[in-house]
Design a protein around this motif. Structure first.
Motif, PDB file in Angstrom:
ATOM      1  N   VAL A  62      12.588  20.661 -15.413  1.00  0.00           N
ATOM      2  CA  VAL A  62      13.480  19.573 -15.876  1.00  0.00           C
ATOM      3  C   VAL A  62      14.114  18.781 -15.028  1.00  0.00           C
ATOM      4  CG1 VAL A  62      15.220  19.101 -17.181  1.00  0.00           C
ATOM      5  CG2 VAL A  62      13.356  20.563 -18.133  1.00  0.00           C
ATOM      6  N   PHE A  63      14.588  19.712 -13.989  1.00  0.00           N
ATOM      7  CA  PHE A  63      15.417  19.354 -12.679  1.00  0.00           C
ATOM      8  C   PHE A  63      14.599  18.256 -12.070  1.00  0.00           C
ATOM      9  CE2 PHE A  63      18.330  19.658  -8.889  1.00  0.00           C
ATOM     10  CZ  PHE A  63      19.111  18.697  -9.421  1.00  0.00           C
ATOM     11  N   LEU A  64      13.256  18.748 -11.730  1.00  0.00           N
ATOM     12  CA  LEU A  64      12.393  17.846 -10.818  1.00  0.00           C
ATOM     13  C   LEU A  64      12.167  16.754 -11.507  1.00  0.00           C
ATOM     14  CD1 LEU A  64      10.334  17.547  -8.575  1.00  0.00           C
ATOM     15  CD2 LEU A  64       8.798  18.799 -10.174  1.00  0.00           C
ATOM     16  N   VAL A  65      11.465  16.611 -12.678  1.00  0.00           N
ATOM     17  CA  VAL A  65      11.151  15.478 -13.238  1.00  0.00           C
ATOM     18  C   VAL A  65      12.103  14.486 -13.437  1.00  0.00           C
ATOM     19  CG1 VAL A  65       9.050  16.421 -14.342  1.00  0.00           C
ATOM     20  CG2 VAL A  65      11.353  16.350 -15.592  1.00  0.00           C
ATOM     21  N   THR A  66      13.248  15.105 -13.886  1.00  0.00           N
ATOM     22  CA  THR A  66      14.482  14.288 -14.004  1.00  0.00           C
ATOM     23  C   THR A  66      15.153  13.408 -12.617  1.00  0.00           C
ATOM     24  OG1 THR A  66      15.273  15.605 -15.619  1.00  0.00           O
ATOM     25  CG2 THR A  66      17.042  13.794 -14.517  1.00  0.00           C
ATOM     26  N   SER A  67      14.797  14.092 -11.803  1.00  0.00           N
ATOM     27  CA  SER A  67      15.045  13.483 -10.354  1.00  0.00           C
ATOM     28  C   SER A  67      14.125  12.586  -9.860  1.00  0.00           C
ATOM     29  CB  SER A  67      15.247  14.492  -9.161  1.00  0.00           C
ATOM     30  OG  SER A  67      14.026  15.233  -8.961  1.00  0.00           O
ATOM     31  N   VAL A  68      12.863  12.723 -10.327  1.00  0.00           N
ATOM     32  CA  VAL A  68      11.936  11.767  -9.944  1.00  0.00           C
ATOM     33  C   VAL A  68      12.054  10.452 -10.874  1.00  0.00           C
ATOM     34  CG1 VAL A  68       9.217  10.927 -10.590  1.00  0.00           C
ATOM     35  CG2 VAL A  68      10.001  13.435  -9.207  1.00  0.00           C
ATOM     36  N   PRO A 126       3.251   3.904 -14.281  1.00  0.00           N
ATOM     37  CA  PRO A 126       3.927   5.355 -13.837  1.00  0.00           C
ATOM     38  C   PRO A 126       5.151   5.558 -14.457  1.00  0.00           C
ATOM     39  CG  PRO A 126       2.977   4.284 -11.761  1.00  0.00           C
ATOM     40  CD  PRO A 126       2.935   3.077 -13.073  1.00  0.00           C
ATOM     41  N   PHE A 127       6.036   4.565 -14.712  1.00  0.00           N
ATOM     42  CA  PHE A 127       7.285   4.707 -15.548  1.00  0.00           C
ATOM     43  C   PHE A 127       7.142   5.553 -16.851  1.00  0.00           C
ATOM     44  CE2 PHE A 127      10.833   3.541 -18.141  1.00  0.00           C
ATOM     45  CZ  PHE A 127      11.856   4.214 -17.495  1.00  0.00           C
ATOM     46  N   ILE A 128       6.056   4.832 -17.583  1.00  0.00           N
ATOM     47  CA  ILE A 128       5.713   5.190 -19.015  1.00  0.00           C
ATOM     48  C   ILE A 128       5.294   6.748 -18.886  1.00  0.00           C
ATOM     49  CG2 ILE A 128       4.266   4.980 -20.803  1.00  0.00           C
ATOM     50  CD1 ILE A 128       4.161   1.953 -20.439  1.00  0.00           C
ATOM     51  N   ILE A 129       4.473   7.023 -17.927  1.00  0.00           N
ATOM     52  CA  ILE A 129       3.977   8.431 -17.658  1.00  0.00           C
ATOM     53  C   ILE A 129       5.115   9.487 -17.402  1.00  0.00           C
ATOM     54  CG2 ILE A 129       2.287   9.886 -16.228  1.00  0.00           C
ATOM     55  CD1 ILE A 129       0.702   7.264 -15.750  1.00  0.00           C
ATOM     56  N   LEU A 130       5.946   8.884 -16.422  1.00  0.00           N
ATOM     57  CA  LEU A 130       7.178   9.709 -16.134  1.00  0.00           C
ATOM     58  C   LEU A 130       8.076  10.038 -17.134  1.00  0.00           C
ATOM     59  CD1 LEU A 130       8.135   8.282 -12.804  1.00  0.00           C
ATOM     60  CD2 LEU A 130       7.064  10.306 -12.975  1.00  0.00           C
ATOM     61  N   VAL A 131       8.240   9.031 -18.148  1.00  0.00           N
ATOM     62  CA  VAL A 131       9.115   9.302 -19.270  1.00  0.00           C
ATOM     63  C   VAL A 131       8.089  10.361 -20.170  1.00  0.00           C
ATOM     64  CG1 VAL A 131       9.931   8.127 -21.459  1.00  0.00           C
ATOM     65  CG2 VAL A 131      10.115   6.926 -19.140  1.00  0.00           C
ATOM     66  N   TYR A 132       7.107  10.023 -20.420  1.00  0.00           N
ATOM     67  CA  TYR A 132       6.368  10.899 -21.291  1.00  0.00           C
ATOM     68  C   TYR A 132       6.310  12.552 -20.830  1.00  0.00           C
ATOM     69  CZ  TYR A 132       2.439  13.439 -23.653  1.00  0.00           C
ATOM     70  OH  TYR A 132       1.642  14.248 -24.369  1.00  0.00           O
ATOM     71  N   LEU A 178       0.803  -1.147   0.007  1.00  0.00           N
ATOM     72  CA  LEU A 178       0.058   0.004  -0.035  1.00  0.00           C
ATOM     73  C   LEU A 178       0.945   1.352   0.173  1.00  0.00           C
ATOM     74  CD1 LEU A 178      -2.715   1.467   0.474  1.00  0.00           C
ATOM     75  CD2 LEU A 178      -2.349   1.096   2.753  1.00  0.00           C
ATOM     76  N   ASN A 179       2.087   1.075   0.809  1.00  0.00           N
ATOM     77  CA  ASN A 179       2.589   2.361   1.023  1.00  0.00           C
ATOM     78  C   ASN A 179       3.882   2.761  -0.228  1.00  0.00           C
ATOM     79  OD1 ASN A 179       1.592   3.416   3.732  1.00  0.00           O
ATOM     80  ND2 ASN A 179       2.264   1.439   4.349  1.00  0.00           N
ATOM     81  N   ARG A 180       4.072   1.674  -0.724  1.00  0.00           N
ATOM     82  CA  ARG A 180       4.951   1.775  -1.884  1.00  0.00           C
ATOM     83  C   ARG A 180       4.310   2.169  -2.914  1.00  0.00           C
ATOM     84  NH1 ARG A 180       8.196  -2.663  -5.503  1.00  0.00           N
ATOM     85  NH2 ARG A 180       5.999  -3.083  -5.862  1.00  0.00           N
ATOM     86  N   GLY A 181       2.959   1.598  -3.244  1.00  0.00           N
ATOM     87  CA  GLY A 181       2.095   1.976  -4.200  1.00  0.00           C
ATOM     88  C   GLY A 181       1.771   3.609  -4.049  1.00  0.00           C
ATOM     89  N   ALA A 182       1.700   3.970  -2.789  1.00  0.00           N
ATOM     90  CA  ALA A 182       1.046   5.535  -2.808  1.00  0.00           C
ATOM     91  C   ALA A 182       2.451   6.279  -2.914  1.00  0.00           C
ATOM     92  CB  ALA A 182       1.009   5.525  -1.040  1.00  0.00           C
ATOM     93  N   SER A 183       3.408   5.855  -2.622  1.00  0.00           N
ATOM     94  CA  SER A 183       4.907   6.536  -2.944  1.00  0.00           C
ATOM     95  C   SER A 183       5.017   6.713  -4.533  1.00  0.00           C
ATOM     96  CB  SER A 183       6.101   5.888  -2.366  1.00  0.00           C
ATOM     97  OG  SER A 183       7.212   6.602  -2.817  1.00  0.00           O
ATOM     98  N   ILE A 184       4.781   5.691  -4.990  1.00  0.00           N
ATOM     99  CA  ILE A 184       4.901   5.822  -6.528  1.00  0.00           C
ATOM    100  C   ILE A 184       3.782   6.675  -7.127  1.00  0.00           C
ATOM    101  CG2 ILE A 184       4.628   4.175  -8.722  1.00  0.00           C
ATOM    102  CD1 ILE A 184       6.142   1.896  -7.070  1.00  0.00           C
ATOM    103  N   ALA A 185       2.530   6.471  -6.692  1.00  0.00           N
ATOM    104  CA  ALA A 185       1.407   7.276  -7.167  1.00  0.00           C
ATOM    105  C   ALA A 185       1.623   8.939  -6.909  1.00  0.00           C
ATOM    106  CB  ALA A 185       0.306   6.953  -6.401  1.00  0.00           C
ATOM    107  N   PHE A 186       2.161   9.168  -5.847  1.00  0.00           N
ATOM    108  CA  PHE A 186       2.271  10.655  -5.501  1.00  0.00           C
ATOM    109  C   PHE A 186       3.535  11.277  -6.188  1.00  0.00           C
ATOM    110  CE2 PHE A 186      -0.492   9.483  -1.776  1.00  0.00           C
ATOM    111  CZ  PHE A 186      -1.493  10.622  -2.057  1.00  0.00           C
ATOM    112  N   LEU A 187       4.301  10.526  -6.411  1.00  0.00           N
ATOM    113  CA  LEU A 187       5.710  10.809  -7.245  1.00  0.00           C
ATOM    114  C   LEU A 187       5.099  11.033  -8.769  1.00  0.00           C
ATOM    115  CD1 LEU A 187       8.745   8.423  -6.438  1.00  0.00           C
ATOM    116  CD2 LEU A 187       8.700  10.945  -6.199  1.00  0.00           C
ATOM    117  N   THR A 188       4.431  10.243  -9.213  1.00  0.00           N
ATOM    118  CA  THR A 188       3.772  10.367 -10.409  1.00  0.00           C
ATOM    119  C   THR A 188       3.027  11.672 -10.604  1.00  0.00           C
ATOM    120  OG1 THR A 188       3.725   7.844 -10.753  1.00  0.00           O
ATOM    121  CG2 THR A 188       2.598   9.149 -12.477  1.00  0.00           C
ATOM    122  N   VAL A 189       2.095  11.874  -9.438  1.00  0.00           N
ATOM    123  CA  VAL A 189       1.106  12.929  -9.792  1.00  0.00           C
ATOM    124  C   VAL A 189       1.876  14.086  -9.799  1.00  0.00           C
ATOM    125  CG1 VAL A 189      -0.844  14.093  -8.465  1.00  0.00           C
ATOM    126  CG2 VAL A 189      -0.945  11.566  -8.902  1.00  0.00           C
TER     127      VAL A 189
END
Length: 333
Positions: free
Chosen positions: A228-234, A198-204, A104-115
């Motif tokens: 750019v620095f933000l999305v690259t760090s994510v 989420p990885f595909i969304i982040l790449v886009y 649950l919490n790993r999924g939440a971490s991924i979700a909020f990074l993506t959002v």
């Protein structure tokens, strides 16, 4: 043969106890470093930034840190099991509770990074376009919705066989039941989609923001560079923490189905457990994302906890960040 390698895999007993003690030491180190770091970040969001009153990404970042702290509380139990030579708790209730919290919490971490990256994408690539995310992020409802949507996704991962790497056994070992095959398949679909989509969304988002920076000839390029620095760090956090365990899981499944060699299966399972431990490193890296997201947060954090580094740092004021003469400017840059 009860003491065979295969029987140990089935019983979730660690065959390489020394290596699992090393995994446990890494998790303990992660907890010791990440817990005070995330607690200090959480303190600033609540008492200094008052995230619930903000019209910025602070709501998303608060939930990201909250997910990391809840995950950190699970790691000492996990480390204890590893020290005891067990891949999971032998208590069925504890085992399922741990799997629920971890996923649950790993999924939440991924979700909020993506959002967070999606929100930055809209702000940079489509700054004048109205979107649902921009409207909803002004209130905590979208964060609550994300947590609620993640709940049903944790149900198939709570089955104890998942963590012991027993999904989709080889043809000779598999139970000939349709329900077992469906549950195994559903569990793997949840595991991979939680990372791959989420990885595909982040790449886009990263590609579009970088292209926007290249085409920008006038205006404030500094904001675009920060985006750019933000999305690259994510992307770096995501690629370092989550992609390896997804690849390790894929290799493990192939070996379990195609290779009928217990020693090779065990080595693949041990490697997968190690990559899962690596994924917990995001608890250490996520606070850096908060600093990259917000110049105000970075300034407050340095002045509060590291004043000797913040002598020349000016904390942006709320009034200046919301000035009518600068309607597009906010504290998250």
């Amino acid at each position: 043969m009860i003491n065979s390698t295969f029987q140990k895999i089935e019983d979730c007993e660690a065959t390489n106890k020394a290596l699992y003690k090393f995994y446990a030491a890494i998790m303990i180190m992660i907890v010791l470093l990440a817990l005070p770091l995330n607690a200090s970040v959480l303190h600033l969001f609540i008492f200094k930034l008052k995230f619930w009153k903000s019209n910025t990404n602070n709501v998303f970042l608060f939930n990201l840190v909250l997910a990391d702290i809840l995950l950190l509380f699970c790691l000492p139990i996990k480390a204890y099991n590893f020290i005891q030579g067990e891949r999971r708790s032998t208590n069925d209730t504890v085992c399922k509770a741990m799997l629920f919290m971890l996923f649950l919490n790993r999924g939440a971490s991924i979700a909020f990074l993506t959002v967070t990256s999606i929100d930055r994408y809209f702000n940079v690539v489509h700054p004048g376009r109205k979107n649902l995310l921009k409207t909803l992020k002004k209130s905590p409802q979208i964060s609550i919705l994300i947590w609620l949507l993640l709940l049903p996704l944790t149900i198939p991962t709570m089955l104890k066989t998942f963590e012991c790497c027993n999904s989709h056994k080889s043809v000779e070992e598999r139970e000939d039941t349709l329900i077992k095959d469906v549950v195994d398949s559903l569990r793997e679909v949840v595991f991979f989609t939680q990372i791959v989509i989420p990885f595909i969304i982040l790449v886009y988002c990263t590609v579009r923001i970088v292209n926007r920076l290249r085409k920008k000839t006038v205006g404030d390029r500094t904001k675009l560079k920060r985006a750019v620095f933000l999305v690259t760090s994510v992307m770096v956090v995501f690629s370092f923490c989550f992609l390896p365990c997804a690849l390790g899981r894929m290799v493990l499944l192939i070996i379990r189905v195609e290779v009928n060699d217990e020693s090779i299966q065990d080595k693949a399972a041990v490697a997968f457990d190690g990559l899962m431990v690596l994924s917990y490193m995001d608890c250490l890296l996520d606070p850096l994302v908060c600093c990259f997201c917000s110049t105000k947060f970075k300034a407050i954090y340095l002045s509060k906890y590291f004043p000797f580094f913040a002598k020349d740092v000016t904390v942006p004021s709320e009034s200046s960040s919301r000035s009518p003469s600068h309607p597009k400017q906010n504290t998250i840059i």
